[in-house]
Design an enzyme around this catalytic site. Structure first.
Site, PDB file in Angstrom:
ATOM      1  N   ALA A   1       0.858  -1.091   0.349  1.00  0.00           N
ATOM      2  CA  ALA A   1       0.591  -0.097   0.099  1.00  0.00           C
ATOM      3  C   ALA A   1       0.699   1.955  -0.425  1.00  0.00           C
ATOM      4  CB  ALA A   1      -0.856   0.125   1.319  1.00  0.00           C
ATOM      5  N   ASN A   2       2.290   1.066  -0.529  1.00  0.00           N
ATOM      6  CA  ASN A   2       3.683   2.414  -0.855  1.00  0.00           C
ATOM      7  C   ASN A   2       2.934   3.448  -1.653  1.00  0.00           C
ATOM      8  OD1 ASN A   2       4.784   0.018  -1.396  1.00  0.00           O
ATOM      9  ND2 ASN A   2       5.776   1.622  -2.454  1.00  0.00           N
TER      10      ASN A   2
ATOM     11  N   GLY B   1      -3.388   0.077  -3.964  1.00  0.00           N
ATOM     12  CA  GLY B   1      -3.388  -0.386  -2.603  1.00  0.00           C
ATOM     13  C   GLY B   1      -2.953   1.327  -1.744  1.00  0.00           C
TER      14      GLY B   1
ATOM     15  N   SER C   1      -6.534 -10.290 -11.473  1.00  0.00           N
ATOM     16  CA  SER C   1      -6.262  -9.310 -12.812  1.00  0.00           C
ATOM     17  C   SER C   1      -6.953 -10.052 -13.947  1.00  0.00           C
ATOM     18  CB  SER C   1      -4.824  -8.787 -13.282  1.00  0.00           C
ATOM     19  OG  SER C   1      -4.957  -8.684 -14.327  1.00  0.00           O
TER      20      SER C   1
ATOM     21  N   TYR D   1       3.109 -13.946 -15.803  1.00  0.00           N
ATOM     22  CA  TYR D   1       1.975 -12.787 -14.945  1.00  0.00           C
ATOM     23  C   TYR D   1       0.769 -13.424 -14.802  1.00  0.00           C
ATOM     24  CZ  TYR D   1      -1.009  -9.142 -13.389  1.00  0.00           C
ATOM     25  OH  TYR D   1      -1.438  -8.297 -12.659  1.00  0.00           O
TER      26      TYR D   1
END
Length: 308
Positions: A34-35, A39, A150, A176
């Site tokens: 969450a930086n 997030g 995703s 991915y």
């Protein structure tokens, strides 16, 4: 039925928005990664709604800078999902109840790399790290687990014999896609186990559509970077809009195993709504097999309440 153009350009604010979040006063939420990006937006909105919000980040200095932009009760704790020792330390240091765990952190389309434990970086960070974290924290969780997947799961295939790309020729985007498909299969099997155990906790998933964040900037390919920059300008929604499916899944009374995404064209943008998934993402047998393999790889077993 609305036209394709009206669906593509429908604003999330025309229906459900972050201002519709219920009060989270007295509740505790952990948001991994969450930086920045969705997030950070999710953490900011949850703190605004009254939550005690813990941002779990690999770099505490960046986390502190992010926390400084959040009004409310916010705390920064170190968590490196690419290192199981860090995951275990985070869980061991946790005290008290945890209402909502948001498995948000992730890496996308990065060159072949390995985690501290030797896992391919994308499956290791996006799935195995969160698998271990969730199971270690689960006895503390009171409400729900939200895992950010995703639309790329649609291209994913789970190779149970070579999950970590040790024998196959590595393909960035397929790796991915595999990790994002794993997120949905993890949610499916976690929800099944919770229901069979009679637990009130729910497992849900969400995806942001195409949100303009810094996630797209680590492919190591200049051509891809250029194409995604153009896409961010022309097609993407903001990180504020991209966070809405996560916030919706974290706050609304939805059935377990719900999958929330944008309602616009190709689920790239729009208001949060329940969305579909591929048949592979609903394959219960693959979900069970992936869970067993994940336990073996991480050394983290399901807690007793899920021993079913």
């Amino acid at each position: 039925m609305p036209s394709i153009a009206s669906r593509l350009h429908r604003s999330p604010s025309s229906t459900w928005s972050a201002s519709d979040l219920p009060s989270f006063s007295g509740r505790t939420v952990v948001v991994t990664g969450a930086n920045s990006g969705i997030g950070l937006v999710a953490a900011r909105q949850l703190a605004r709604a009254g939550a005690r919000t813990v941002i779990a980040v690999r770099n505490p200095e960046k986390g502190a800078r992010a926390a400084a932009t959040i009004d409310g009760d916010v705390e920064v704790r170190r968590l490196d999902l690419a290192d199981l020792a860090s995951v275990r330390a985070f869980a061991e240091q946790w005290e008290g109840d945890l209402d909502v765990l948001i498995n948000n952190a992730g890496v996308m389309a990065v060159p072949l790399g390995r985690t501290a434990d030797g896992f391919e970086l994308q499956i290791g960070t996006n799935h195995l790290g969160h698998f271990a974290l969730t199971n270690l924290l689960l006895p503390r969780i009171t409400d729900r687990v939200v895992t950010v997947a995703s639309g790329a799961h649609r291209a994913g295939r789970i190779d149970l014999d070579d999950l970590n790309w040790e024998r196959r020729d590595f393909q960035t985007w397929l790796a991915y896609g595999q990790s994002k498909l794993a997120n949905l299969l993890f949610t499916l099997e976690l929800e099944r186990r919770l229901r069979e155990a009679g637990s009130p906790v729910r497992a849900l998933a969400a995806h942001p559509g195409w949100a303009a964040t810094n996630l797209q900037g680590h492919t190591g390919n200049a051509l891809q970077h250029g194409a995604m920059k153009i896409g961010n300008r022309l097609l993407a929604q903001s990180d504020e809009a991209g966070a809405l499916p996560t916030l919706f899944a974290a706050s609304q009374d939805l059935p377990g195993n719900s999958y929330v995404g944008p309602d616009g064209l190709a689920e790239m943008r729009g208001a949060p709504t329940l969305v579909g998934r591929t048949a592979r993402a609903s394959d219960a047998e693959t979900a069970k097999a992936l869970w067993t393999l994940s336990e073996e790889l991480t050394g983290v077993r399901a807690p007793e309440l899920l021993a079913v």
